[in-house]
Scaffold this motif. Sequence first.
Motif, short mmCIF file in Angstrom:
data_model
loop_
_atom_site.label_atom_id
_atom_site.label_comp_id
_atom_site.label_asym_id
_atom_site.label_seq_id
_atom_site.Cartn_x
_atom_site.Cartn_y
_atom_site.Cartn_z
N ASN A 96 -8.98 -45.44 -35.97
CA ASN A 96 -9.01 -46.09 -36.36
C ASN A 96 -10.13 -45.63 -37.78
N LEU B 21 0.61 -42.23 -33.17
CA LEU B 21 0.09 -41.16 -33.99
C LEU B 21 -0.19 -39.98 -32.07
N ILE C 107 -8.98 -40.83 -43.71
CA ILE C 107 -8.41 -39.49 -43.79
C ILE C 107 -7.30 -39.64 -44.87
N THR D 10 -0.33 -48.28 -33.62
CA THR D 10 -0.58 -47.40 -34.78
C THR D 10 -1.11 -45.95 -33.37
N ILE D 11 -1.90 -46.72 -32.82
CA ILE D 11 -2.82 -45.06 -31.82
C ILE D 11 -1.67 -45.05 -30.88
N TYR E 131 -0.24 -40.37 -43.38
CA TYR E 131 -1.46 -41.58 -43.43
C TYR E 131 -0.72 -42.69 -44.59
N ASP F 292 -3.49 -52.50 -34.27
CA ASP F 292 -3.90 -50.18 -34.25
C ASP F 292 -4.09 -50.21 -32.77
N LYS G 230 1.16 -50.18 -40.54
CA LYS G 230 -0.23 -51.53 -40.26
C LYS G 230 -0.23 -52.23 -40.81
N ILE H 100 1.38 -44.48 -41.96
CA ILE H 100 0.57 -45.27 -40.91
C ILE H 100 0.15 -46.87 -41.79
N MET H 101 -0.31 -46.55 -42.77
CA MET H 101 -1.02 -47.45 -43.17
C MET H 101 -0.09 -48.92 -43.68
N VAL I 272 -8.00 -42.53 -38.92
CA VAL I 272 -7.23 -42.68 -39.32
C VAL I 272 -7.30 -43.15 -41.41
N GLU I 273 -8.20 -43.90 -41.38
CA GLU I 273 -8.57 -44.62 -43.49
C GLU I 273 -9.02 -44.61 -44.01
#
Lengths: 121, 184
Positions: free
Chosen positions: A47, B124, A53, B120-121, B161, B117, B168, B164-165, A50-51
């Motif tokens: 994580n 991905l 990047i 999201t993993i 990304y 978390d 989350k 993804i954020m 990811v954050e």
Amino acid sequence: MKSLDDLKRIRDAAQNKVQMRGKNDGTRILVGMATCGISAGARPVMNKFVEKIAEYNLDKITVTPVGCIGECAIEPIVEVLQGEDRTTYCRVTVEGVERIVNEHIIGGKVVLDYVIGKYRL
Amino acid sequence: MNELSLHILDICQNSIKANADLIEIIITEDTINNIYKIDIIDNGSGMDKKTLSEVADPFFTTRATRNVGLGISLFKMAAEMTDGSLEITSTINEGTKVSTIFQYNHIDRAPLGDIEDTLTILILNENMIDIYYKHIYNNKIYIFDTKEIRKILDGIPFTNYDVIMWIKNNIKEGIINIHKEESI
């Protein structure tokens, strides 16, 4: 609540960005995510990647969860693949991720404190 | 593993190994009947009866790099510590269902933790699996479905990304919302 409209805005912004990306170019970061990795703390490690990047807006970098390579005692294991170069880091912590991103991925210098050779020769 | 969401991540890796392209994760919090239930259902390759009888054994694994497999065993232990149980049903070529029941207010029942978390993993993952996540808290429901998100994204990958954020935060807030006391 993060609304669907926000998501649509993100989509539109991404569509406007011209992206030329082959499947294998750029840097790939692989994080071991089997039982051993997870219990050693691989999820916060991944994580953090990811954050970071997202924060630095780094293009052409992918982070992928992978299985176990059999060195369960030195998890979390992270592999950084750049072209033909493969660097294996182990016992990576959240602080370690910051260093790997700043010093290796951005700075181009391998972070020797976490490389596998320190634990296994 | 001190969070249920870490166990969920671990169990879902089995589904991915079994080439599932859809994983359903259903969490049911029933405070009235004191039940905390986690169902993980995939459409992967499934297992035959013999394999199914062996999976909870810590010394059973299908992999070659090591000869122990602790994922299911640890999850089972976490459930049994709260007087709960873990049950697996599976059909070859159809998929597998892992059902776990915990006692809601048992002191040893671990918290769910950062499920966003975990999800999201899973998103991905290279195999591009779809995730259907349903979280029920008494009569309130939160649903997160990657199929719907995919429709809106219209070709933009989940590996973006910003996406993804967004995912989350959406999950995090969605789960907080169903736990809010109803204000009158």
